[in-house]
Design a protein around this motif. Structure first.
Motif, PDB file in Angstrom:
ATOM      1  N   SER A   2      48.487 -17.805 -21.659  1.00 27.67           N
ATOM      2  CA  SER A   2      49.888 -17.971 -21.299  1.00 27.67           C
ATOM      3  C   SER A   2      50.038 -18.696 -19.965  1.00 27.67           C
ATOM      4  O   SER A   2      50.929 -19.528 -19.795  1.00 27.67           O
TER       5      SER A   2
ATOM      6  N   ALA B 290      49.435 -22.296 -20.593  1.00 30.40           N
ATOM      7  CA  ALA B 290      50.571 -22.886 -21.317  1.00 30.40           C
ATOM      8  C   ALA B 290      51.760 -23.102 -20.385  1.00 30.40           C
ATOM      9  O   ALA B 290      52.439 -24.149 -20.453  1.00 30.40           O
ATOM     10  N   LEU B 291      52.039 -22.141 -19.502  1.00 29.43           N
ATOM     11  CA  LEU B 291      53.129 -22.295 -18.536  1.00 29.43           C
ATOM     12  C   LEU B 291      52.878 -23.491 -17.622  1.00 29.43           C
ATOM     13  O   LEU B 291      53.794 -24.265 -17.322  1.00 29.43           O
TER      14      LEU B 291
ATOM     15  N   ARG C 138      51.070 -26.170 -18.194  1.00 29.72           N
ATOM     16  CA  ARG C 138      51.207 -27.447 -18.919  1.00 29.72           C
ATOM     17  C   ARG C 138      52.667 -27.767 -19.203  1.00 29.72           C
ATOM     18  O   ARG C 138      53.063 -28.938 -19.195  1.00 29.72           O
ATOM     19  N   SER C 139      53.467 -26.731 -19.427  1.00 31.04           N
ATOM     20  CA  SER C 139      54.893 -26.971 -19.672  1.00 31.04           C
ATOM     21  C   SER C 139      55.598 -27.484 -18.423  1.00 31.04           C
ATOM     22  O   SER C 139      56.692 -28.049 -18.518  1.00 31.04           O
ATOM     23  N   ARG C 140      54.986 -27.281 -17.262  1.00 34.63           N
ATOM     24  CA  ARG C 140      55.555 -27.770 -16.004  1.00 34.63           C
ATOM     25  C   ARG C 140      54.901 -29.057 -15.541  1.00 34.63           C
ATOM     26  O   ARG C 140      55.019 -29.454 -14.374  1.00 34.63           O
TER      27      ARG C 140
ATOM     28  N   ARG D  41      54.368 -26.799  -8.464  1.00 30.70           N
ATOM     29  CA  ARG D  41      54.479 -26.426  -9.872  1.00 30.70           C
ATOM     30  C   ARG D  41      53.566 -25.239 -10.185  1.00 30.70           C
ATOM     31  O   ARG D  41      53.955 -24.314 -10.911  1.00 30.70           O
TER      32      ARG D  41
END
Length: 392
Positions: A269, A272-273, A275-277, A298
């Motif tokens: 998680s 994933a967080l 990479r989403s930023r 970030r």
């Protein structure tokens, strides 16, 4: 044929056994001592202590280590528990690494192996654990058969000779696996949840020494929690106490197999967080925390989000258990220098129940330390009980 004799309490033989145990317990708790010191501390007469020491020395449970002249008069022999009277094997099976250690009865680690876990099947993992165990005891100049107790720490809940709730180790929940592990490692095998062992380790050697009510939350590939109440592990009715990964948490992820909370806070998680930023180059949670430590805005946002999710865990636990202390460990949880401030802020918004939160002191050795601690507690009793075995 081997027969274990158990003299009845109240008989001369039974009293002799009680005296031996009293003397041995004194040496274990208080360290090396002379016969007069032991007599004073135990309330036994000097002749009784002398006979007990003679018996224990004959069974190689204690040994003389020299003489002392604490004042005028004759010198006195000093005795200590014989650390070589028995050895324990500790194993920490993790998704990323496998750690194995051999310790003597004094708690000194005399051999240790730490290897990356490259196994893709349960069968391969069992064989690898066995090979590493053999290698470690060989490094200590011993054999598996000489290990008085073997303690294995693993994700999941051991129950009815099966491991439950261990989705991060492929095939680890299959029936018969624990029997296979015992066949390869030998008898007197104890299998315990890794978060429970981390809690035991931190209480015995780390951040929770002297604390009787606390929890140890480990966050890494997964999330787990060891609970200690009144100085003892609390496992619950089915051994699943502390499986906080299954706490309800707002998420689109199906939580049946892995748990909604675990899916929200564990390493995948965090990646994933990130990479989403826009941090597309990160490969692990460690990378994210390294960037945050370097000041990347970030990555710091990701850390704040992770801290707020962990605050949900702490707030939930505080309302139910009321721990004096929360020890954070694991590859993610150990980053308290970054997680601490936003975690405290989030907790203040969630609950007035705010236990003290500290980083674990044992790092990635917490589970292994707990395995050794549990092994020693059992082995010390076993080597004493077996001292009276006779062969007919």
């Amino acid at each position: 044929m081997t027969v274990r004799k158990s003299p009845q309490v109240g008989t001369p033989a039974g009293m002799r056994v009680l005296n031996q145990r009293a003397v041995l317990d004194r040496l274990r708790r208080g360290g090396p001592a002379t016969r007069p010191q032991i007599a004073k501390d135990t309330g036994l007469s000097k002749p009784t202590v002398g006979q007990a020491l003679l018996d224990l020395e004959q069974h190689r449970l204690v040994r003389p280590i020299g003489r002392t002249t604490a004042g005028p008069g004759r010198s006195a022999m000093v005795y200590e528990v014989n650390p070589a009277a028995g050895h324990v094997l500790g194993v920490d099976i993790g998704r990323q690494r496998i750690r194995v250690a051999v310790a003597d009865l004094a708690g000194s680690v005399i051999a240790r192996v730490d290897e990356r876990n490259r196994c893709r099947t349960a069968g391969a993992l069992v064989r690898t654990v066995r090979d590493l165990a053999v290698r470690t005891v060989s490094d200590a100049g011993l054999s598996l058969a000489e290990m008085v107790v073997k303690v294995v720490g693993t994700p999941g809940v051991p129950r009815d000779r099966t491991l439950l709730h261990a989705p991060n180790l492929p095939g680890w929940e299959r029936p018969g696996l624990l029997d296979e592990l015992e066949t390869l490692l030998g008898p007197d095998l104890v299998v315990e949840n890794d978060a429970n062992l981390a809690a035991v380790g931190e209480r015995a050697y780390g951040a929770a020494r002297g604390v009787d009510v606390f929890v140890c939350v480990t966050v890494g590939t997964g999330i787990g929690m060891g609970i200690v109440v009144d100085g003892r592990l609390f496992r619950g009715a089915n051994g699943a106490a502390g499986e906080v990964g299954y706490l309800p948490y707002p998420s689109d992820v199906d939580g049946a197999a892995r748990g909604r909370l675990e899916s929200a806070v564990a390493a995948e998680s965090v990646v994933a967080l990130a990479r989403s930023r826009g941090l597309g180059s990160v490969k692990s949670a460690r990378d994210v925390f390294a960037l945050a430590r370097g000041g990347d805005a970030r990555a710091l946002d990701v850390v704040r989000d992770e801290a707020e999710r962990l605050a949900f865990v702490v707030a939930s636990v505080a309302a139910v258990i009321d721990p004096e202390l929360v020890v954070l460990g694991g590859g993610i949880g150990s980053n308290t220098d970054l997680l601490g401030p936003p975690l405290a802020e989030a907790l203040a918004r969630l609950t007035p129940l705010a236990p003290r939160i500290v980083a674990g002191e044992l790092g990635d050795g917490a589970v292994l330390s707990g395995a050794v601690a549990i092994g020693l507690a059992a082995a010390r009793d076993l080597v004493f009980d077996r001292r009276g075995e006779v062969t007919l």
